[in-house]
Each structure stands twice: as C-alpha cells, then as structure tokens.
Design a protein around this motif. Sequence first.
Motif, mmCIF file in Angstrom:
data_model
loop_
_atom_site.group_PDB
_atom_site.id
_atom_site.type_symbol
_atom_site.label_atom_id
_atom_site.label_comp_id
_atom_site.label_asym_id
_atom_site.label_seq_id
_atom_site.Cartn_x
_atom_site.Cartn_y
_atom_site.Cartn_z
ATOM 1 N N LYS A 1 0.835 -1.201 0.000
ATOM 2 C CA LYS A 1 0.000 0.000 0.000
ATOM 3 C C LYS A 1 0.874 1.256 0.000
ATOM 4 O O LYS A 1 0.523 2.261 -0.630
ATOM 5 N N LEU A 2 2.005 1.196 0.680
ATOM 6 C CA LEU A 2 2.890 2.352 0.728
ATOM 7 C C LEU A 2 3.522 2.631 -0.635
ATOM 8 O O LEU A 2 3.537 3.774 -1.098
ATOM 9 N N SER A 3 4.022 1.583 -1.303
ATOM 10 C CA SER A 3 4.630 1.775 -2.630
ATOM 11 C C SER A 3 3.612 2.321 -3.623
ATOM 12 O O SER A 3 3.914 3.217 -4.416
ATOM 13 N N GLU B 1 12.793 7.971 -0.629
ATOM 14 C CA GLU B 1 13.284 7.364 0.610
ATOM 15 C C GLU B 1 12.302 6.342 1.164
ATOM 16 O O GLU B 1 12.706 5.335 1.762
ATOM 17 N N LEU B 2 11.010 6.591 0.966
ATOM 18 C CA LEU B 2 9.997 5.688 1.507
ATOM 19 C C LEU B 2 9.969 4.348 0.793
ATOM 20 O O LEU B 2 9.416 3.363 1.318
ATOM 21 N N LEU B 3 10.530 4.273 -0.397
ATOM 22 C CA LEU B 3 10.536 3.026 -1.156
ATOM 23 C C LEU B 3 11.751 2.154 -0.847
ATOM 24 O O LEU B 3 11.838 1.022 -1.316
ATOM 25 N N LYS B 4 12.663 2.664 -0.038
ATOM 26 C CA LYS B 4 13.833 1.874 0.334
ATOM 27 C C LYS B 4 13.454 0.827 1.373
ATOM 28 O O LYS B 4 12.577 1.037 2.201
ATOM 29 N N GLU B 5 14.134 -0.303 1.305
ATOM 30 C CA GLU B 5 13.861 -1.369 2.260
ATOM 31 C C GLU B 5 14.161 -0.879 3.674
ATOM 32 O O GLU B 5 15.183 -0.237 3.927
#
Length: 307
Positions: free
Chosen positions: A104-106, A157-161
Amino acid sequence: MDSLEEIVLYEQFDNLEFIASQIVAGFITGLHRSPYHGFSVEFAEHRVYNAGESTKHVDWKLYGRTEKLFVKQYEEETNLRSYIVLDTSSSMLFPYRQAGKVSKLSFSVCCAAALIHMLRQQRDASGLCLFSDRMELLTDARLNATHVQMMYARLRELLKEDAVPLNKPTVTAEVLHQLADSIPKRSLVVLFTDMFSGGPREELFAALQHLRYNRHEVIIFHVKDKQMEEQFEFSNRPHIFIDMESGREIKFSPNEIRETYRRKIAEYYRELKLRCGQYQIDFVEADIREGFREVLLSYLIKRSGLY
C-alpha cells in the motif's frame, strides 16, 4: 502506462520522477480513448489576458500566430494550492515483503509522485505531508523545481527497504487537526491512507470535519488490498496474523471468522463513506491490485470542479 508495471520499473531504474511522468502520460493517452475523451487535460502554460491588466507578460509571438492575447505564467504564479498527505505507518507496508506484490505504501508513493507531476504541469503549487503517530514532514506548497525535486527525494526514501519500520503506529486524527490549522485556507488536501486510524472513529470524523470547517477541499484515497483486507480471501488453513503496528499475534483459520470480518469491515466502510458524504469530502477506494487510473481521474474531476 496505467498499471503497476511502473513500480517494477522504479525498482529497476531508481527514477521516481521518470516513473511519475510515464504514469501520467499513459493515463492521459488512455483518457482520450475512454468515455472521458472530452475531459480537458490540457496543461496550462499560458492564461487568457484580462482587459485592463498590464501587457508586460503578454506572449506577443503567440498573439502573432493566434491573434489572441495570452499572458505567460511564471514560477511564482499558481492556480491551486495542494497538499499530498501520506500515511507512513507500518500497516501501509501490507502485503509485507511478498515477491511480486506491491505494498500500500509503494502504491501510494507512486500515486503521490504522479499527482505532483500533474500539479506542476498544471501550474499548481504542491506541498507534502508525511505522518504516522505524529506529523513527520510538512512542507509549504510551492511550484519551483527545487521544491519539487525535494518532494520526489523524500518519496524515494519511503521506497527503500526498511525505510518504514514495523510497529510504527498511526494517530490520524491528531495529525489532521494539526494539518487543518497549519496550511493556508482553501487548499486541496489529498490524503492517502488505509484508514486504520489508531483511535476512536469519532475522533477521526471530527478531524475530517475540522478540515472542511477550515475551508479545505479534501480527497481521501482509501488505499487497500481489497481481496485480502476487505474480502479476507486467505486460504483455509491456520494462519498467524500479526498487527503490523503493535506486533500482536493471533492464530486461527480464516474460515472461522470470514463472514463476521466481512460484515464488520463493510459496516466501517459504509460509515466512512456516509460521513465523508455529509462533510462533502471525496472518498475514493484505491485498490492496490488495480492501476492508477481511478486516483488520477478522481483528482482531475475534483480540480475541475473547483473552478
């Protein structure tokens, strides 16, 4: 393109701005082929000259070609102030690290990036707000390129593991109250959240009402995996279900509670839609298994309704 392929492309090329432009280009191409082909999606680089104003910024070359007066719009000019508000709590990580599955975040990050791209092309200023149990970021709404690049960087940055840890809770109502008082009057607030608000429903509804009382226009994109989170279509075998925000675990077979779960979640969603209707808030279901079309189309319809 108007599918989840763009997220896969992002993982390969690490260029969120490019992916955003491709999402928008694919959407606009599809829009002209659809029943909405008459809907205006032309991006404004000029505005019509108003009699009596200064001719300083009139585009005389364009006048020579069209015999109509248009004024050039510059970076500081804007038609609309919009704030993209993104829930970054742990529940937005669902489905968590499943190969070939988009979280959902991606999904929300790519939608947000596409909206920022559209806003800038339409000469609309945009700001970014990130929140979980607190407001983590709130920028001013601006149009300049440096500001837009900063927003893309924060979204990347939010897509980084491990960018968002587990056990990160949500307190949506408190953040929305703060947002309502922090941004200029009559802004467009575009909220991406799974609506797991981390508090009593009435507090959430009061916060949404506060946004409208302060004259903000609001679109809520209810981001969810409809198949799993609404229909509860897990296989009929014992599962361990973990609350991603609290870490609590419970083990059971989905068939034992499926019908009760579906009834309860449907009641909650009906109440959400009813309250949003009462407050004149646009409530849009955004299924992460579908493409970006409904998100972008809903935004365009809302924007056109504000003029």
